[in-house]
Write a protein that holds these residues in place. Structure first.
Motif, short mmCIF file in Angstrom:
data_model
loop_
_atom_site.label_atom_id
_atom_site.label_comp_id
_atom_site.label_asym_id
_atom_site.label_seq_id
_atom_site.Cartn_x
_atom_site.Cartn_y
_atom_site.Cartn_z
N UNK A 1 0.80 -1.21 0.00
CA UNK A 1 0.00 0.00 0.00
C UNK A 1 0.84 1.27 0.00
N UNK A 2 2.07 1.19 0.51
CA UNK A 2 2.94 2.36 0.56
C UNK A 2 4.28 2.03 -0.09
N UNK A 3 4.77 2.95 -0.89
CA UNK A 3 6.08 2.82 -1.51
C UNK A 3 6.93 3.98 -1.01
N UNK A 4 8.00 3.68 -0.26
CA UNK A 4 8.85 4.71 0.33
C UNK A 4 10.27 4.55 -0.20
N UNK A 5 10.79 5.61 -0.81
CA UNK A 5 12.14 5.61 -1.35
C UNK A 5 12.94 6.72 -0.68
N UNK A 6 14.08 6.37 -0.09
CA UNK A 6 14.94 7.35 0.55
C UNK A 6 16.17 7.55 -0.32
N UNK A 7 16.29 8.74 -0.91
CA UNK A 7 17.43 9.08 -1.76
C UNK A 7 17.73 7.97 -2.77
N UNK B 1 4.27 -0.51 -15.73
CA UNK B 1 4.02 -1.71 -16.52
C UNK B 1 2.54 -2.09 -16.42
N UNK B 2 1.86 -2.06 -17.54
CA UNK B 2 0.41 -2.34 -17.54
C UNK B 2 0.10 -3.77 -17.11
N UNK B 3 1.13 -4.67 -17.15
CA UNK B 3 0.91 -6.06 -16.76
C UNK B 3 1.09 -6.26 -15.25
N UNK B 4 1.63 -5.22 -14.56
CA UNK B 4 1.88 -5.34 -13.13
C UNK B 4 0.62 -5.00 -12.34
N UNK B 5 0.35 -5.80 -11.30
CA UNK B 5 -0.80 -5.53 -10.43
C UNK B 5 -0.41 -4.63 -9.26
N UNK B 6 0.90 -4.36 -9.12
CA UNK B 6 1.36 -3.56 -7.98
C UNK B 6 0.78 -2.16 -7.99
N UNK B 7 0.73 -1.54 -9.17
CA UNK B 7 0.30 -0.15 -9.27
C UNK B 7 -1.12 0.05 -8.76
N UNK B 8 -1.94 -0.97 -8.89
CA UNK B 8 -3.34 -0.85 -8.48
C UNK B 8 -3.52 -0.96 -6.97
N UNK B 9 -2.46 -1.38 -6.24
CA UNK B 9 -2.60 -1.56 -4.79
C UNK B 9 -1.96 -0.43 -3.99
N UNK B 10 -1.05 0.32 -4.59
CA UNK B 10 -0.31 1.34 -3.85
C UNK B 10 -1.16 2.60 -3.67
N UNK B 11 -1.26 3.05 -2.42
CA UNK B 11 -2.04 4.24 -2.10
C UNK B 11 -1.15 5.46 -1.86
N UNK B 12 0.04 5.24 -1.32
CA UNK B 12 0.92 6.34 -0.90
C UNK B 12 2.31 6.13 -1.48
N UNK B 13 2.80 7.11 -2.23
CA UNK B 13 4.17 7.08 -2.76
C UNK B 13 4.95 8.21 -2.11
N UNK B 14 6.03 7.86 -1.40
CA UNK B 14 6.88 8.85 -0.73
C UNK B 14 8.30 8.71 -1.24
N UNK B 15 8.84 9.80 -1.79
CA UNK B 15 10.25 9.86 -2.16
C UNK B 15 10.87 10.96 -1.31
N UNK B 16 11.85 10.61 -0.49
CA UNK B 16 12.46 11.59 0.41
C UNK B 16 13.93 11.79 0.04
N UNK B 17 14.22 13.02 -0.33
CA UNK B 17 15.55 13.45 -0.79
C UNK B 17 15.93 12.75 -2.09
N UNK B 18 16.94 13.27 -2.73
CA UNK B 18 17.39 12.71 -4.00
C UNK B 18 17.01 13.59 -5.18
N UNK B 19 17.25 13.08 -6.37
CA UNK B 19 17.01 13.82 -7.60
C UNK B 19 16.34 12.94 -8.63
N UNK B 20 15.26 13.42 -9.22
CA UNK B 20 14.66 12.72 -10.36
C UNK B 20 15.38 13.21 -11.62
#
Length: 199
Positions: free
Chosen positions: A6-12, A27-46
């Motif tokens: 439900x939560x995806x947390x990435x630190x730097x 990926x349209x074949x992945x079921x993961x995207x449909x379950x994640x409610x909260x995406x947190x990226x803390x620090x870093x650069x896109x």
């Protein structure tokens, strides 16, 4: 199988991790995207190489996330800002967005805020510690006066550059319109002078 995350947390996250996760999420074949409610990226650069994957993940019809938190995350270039804005334009379920301490420039914020006008579910928006000036405040006003706007909480504290009366004029006029649904407005640590809101 990760079907109940439900939560995806990435630190730097490094570039390779960003590319892998963004491509996985998109990926349209992945079921993961449909379950994640909260995406947190803390620090870093896109970075440029992963920006399009993040764009595709955010705008994917499979994406069910409602909360995106990019705290102290830098967007490496104008192309990255454009990709993130395009992703946010199609981020159909997004209800809460935090760009806290991303140090976005005025024109970068304006582009992102214009993209958010297409989102009718967004209720919470945190822009604290960026460099919002006239383009940004005009875009905020556009968001608040959009007929489909649902925004209830807006944090534009600690902008450091809010020393021009025009910024507050744009905001004050938007707050007085019938489309504005804002309940909480945070302006702490800005340069608000006596008479700043007097037209």
């Amino acid at each position: 199988h990760c079907n109940h995350v439900q939560s995806l947390i990435l630190i730097d996250p490094c570039e390779a991790v960003q590319q892998f996760l963004a491509a996985w999420l998109g990926n349209s074949q992945s079921t993961l995207l449909a379950t994640i409610d909260h995406v947190l990226i803390r620090t870093g650069t896109i970075v440029d190489d992963s920006a399009e994957s993040w764009r595709d993940a955010m705008s994917s019809p499979s994406c069910s996330a409602t909360h995106l938190d990019l705290c102290e995350v830098s967007l490496a270039s104008w192309n990255v800002v454009q990709s993130i804005a395009q992703g946010l334009r199609g981020f159909r379920c997004l209800a809460k967005l935090s760009l806290r301490s991303c140090h976005l420039e005025d024109n970068e914020l304006a582009l992102i805020l214009q993209a958010l006008q297409h989102n009718s579910h967004l209720t919470d928006l945190c822009l604290t510690r960026n460099y919002c000036q006239e383009q940004g405040t005009m875009a905020i006003a556009g968001l608040l006066t959009c007929p489909t706007n649902s925004l209830q909480m807006l944090d534009v504290s600690s902008q450091e550059t809010w020393d021009d009366r025009r910024y507050y004029t744009h905001l004050a006029r938007a707050l007085s319109t019938s489309h504005c649904r804002l309940k909480d407005l945070h302006l702490a640590s800005n340069f608000v002078h006596d008479g700043q809101f007097i037209d």
